[in-house]
Design an enzyme around this catalytic site. Sequence first.
Site, PDB file in Angstrom:
ATOM      1  N   HIS A 270       1.027  -1.410  -0.122  1.00 60.53           N
ATOM      2  CA  HIS A 270      -0.162   0.090   0.141  1.00 60.53           C
ATOM      3  C   HIS A 270       0.865   1.163  -0.069  1.00 60.53           C
ATOM      4  O   HIS A 270       0.791   2.031  -0.776  1.00 60.53           O
ATOM      5  CB  HIS A 270      -0.823  -0.162   1.269  1.00 60.53           C
ATOM      6  N   GLU A 271       1.785   1.434   0.854  1.00 57.47           N
ATOM      7  CA  GLU A 271       2.586   2.537   1.052  1.00 57.47           C
ATOM      8  C   GLU A 271       3.498   2.715   0.074  1.00 57.47           C
ATOM      9  O   GLU A 271       3.867   3.945  -0.537  1.00 57.47           O
ATOM     10  CB  GLU A 271       3.414   2.511   2.467  1.00 57.47           C
TER      11      GLU A 271
ATOM     12  N   HIS B  28       1.792   4.552  -2.875  1.00 55.26           N
ATOM     13  CA  HIS B  28       1.874   5.920  -2.449  1.00 55.26           C
ATOM     14  C   HIS B  28       3.072   6.531  -2.794  1.00 55.26           C
ATOM     15  O   HIS B  28       3.217   7.672  -3.783  1.00 55.26           O
ATOM     16  CB  HIS B  28       1.535   6.374  -0.882  1.00 55.26           C
TER      17      HIS B  28
ATOM     18  N   GLU C 173      -4.944   7.534  -3.041  1.00 60.57           N
ATOM     19  CA  GLU C 173      -5.288   6.280  -2.453  1.00 60.57           C
ATOM     20  C   GLU C 173      -5.399   5.107  -3.599  1.00 60.57           C
ATOM     21  O   GLU C 173      -5.693   4.172  -3.522  1.00 60.57           O
ATOM     22  CB  GLU C 173      -6.610   6.607  -1.646  1.00 60.57           C
TER      23      GLU C 173
HETATM   24 CO    CO Z   1      -3.045   5.070   1.940  1.00 62.58          CO
END
Ligand code: CO
Length: 509
Positions: free
Chosen positions: A275-276, A279, A305
Amino acid sequence: MENKVKHVYRELLERSRDNIVLGSAQSVIHWDMETTMPPSAVEQRSLQLELLSRIGHQMSTNPEIGKLLRQVQTNPKYSELGKPEKRNVYLINKNYLEQISLPEKLVAEMAKQETVTVNIWKRAKAKKDYGLLKFELKKLFELNMQAAEILMDVKQVKTPYEALIDQFEPKMTTHRITEAFDKLQDGLRLLLNKIQEADKCSENKVLCQPVTVEVQRQISQLITQTLGYDTASPAANGRIDETEHPFTSGSYQDVRITTHYYVDDYTNSIFSVLHEAGHALYELNVNPEWRYQPIGSTCSYGIHESQSRFYENIIGRSKEFWTYFLPKLQKITPVLTETKIENFVHAINRVERSKIRIKADEITYNLHIIIRYEIERDLFGEKISIDELPQVWNEKYAKYLGVKINDDTEGVMQDTHWYSGLFGYFPSYALGNIYSGQITNALTEALPNWRNQLAQGKLKEINNWLKENIHHSSNLYDPEELIKNVTGKILDPQPFLQYLQNKFRENEV
Ligand code: CO
């Protein structure tokens, strides 16, 4: 002689550059606070942050900026500026008007009230007593309402809640979100009813194997390496540290992520890192020509997101990714040697109606967000009050997720957002999921065999497509324009629903 409008424009950019550099210093201090500083450094860090934010506010509200803005905008040659230049002027102007419209006293009161409320939230949560924080939350809500009412004019939106949303998802309206979320909710409920029974017996022993922190650190490095996010080489532009709650910080050539390792729950960190890293890739791929300019930033929280969810879920919970990655994982994690890919992929995609947002699966997660969105919207629409929050919360959880909330710790007090003064933020999470569906459709059209490539661990073309189509446009467009450019459509939950249907029904993950 040089064109006057260009000259003034450059001066404006220089001032905004100083603010951006200052902001990057704040983010390093904040990162240090969360990761490596010794505990007793907290006071010094707070002083540093407070001073920098005061200087930043002075710089961005300097009347000189207002003067320069007027000079640029009223100059007859203004129309000769290109799209990126005009967008920079627009973003500087927007920020300036917003900052000067908020009385300093209100800004200071809000900051103070946020600290008070978040601290009392921690105590109230420990005591399982919402009553303890009601009074302070009411004050924080009223201050946010005041600010939102002021910002309504500047932002030219119709309601206080839309002014709050605009901070995270520029120009997004409640009408559009409500319409999309209603459709999403209908689709999710249908899907959930169909897969519910098949999933009752999910014994997830495969996910409970103990994996040491040291091995998990190796896994993290392997994941970022596979994704093309460099956290290990001598020329790395990223790194991984450990915090209570994972986050991403930084920009340009210095983008860092954090994760949390649980020995008995090793996939927790795997999905955090995926997830990160999503980003991080977005931040790293901002158009380098626009660094230190307002357009050299990311588009919105929702688009951000969409990138993290893409790597966490659409990539990271796919059979293709694990076809490539499970053998690698097994090499460094002998306890998983016997694990079959079907079992593993099934386990990481288990669907369950639960009470806690951050533990939710790909499907029900969105229902958690829709509940928060509806509550915020009705709170700022003055249809419900702070006193009624727990009751409204529990009713919605019973209705949308079929779960009974026993105390407010697992209910209205579970997330820090509202108590930290973050109102209007929650929709970004589900908007990100919706966008990720639309973006994946566009990716599939451009690169029909991306899943085959993924199964061989090849992410280069996938990454490049995202870089060229999403990351590189940086902050040149508002999210609606960006998503329309890339997918041909404005916000549309259908592709995301279709993706979930294909995955959870036909493939019977
Ligand atoms: Co996030």
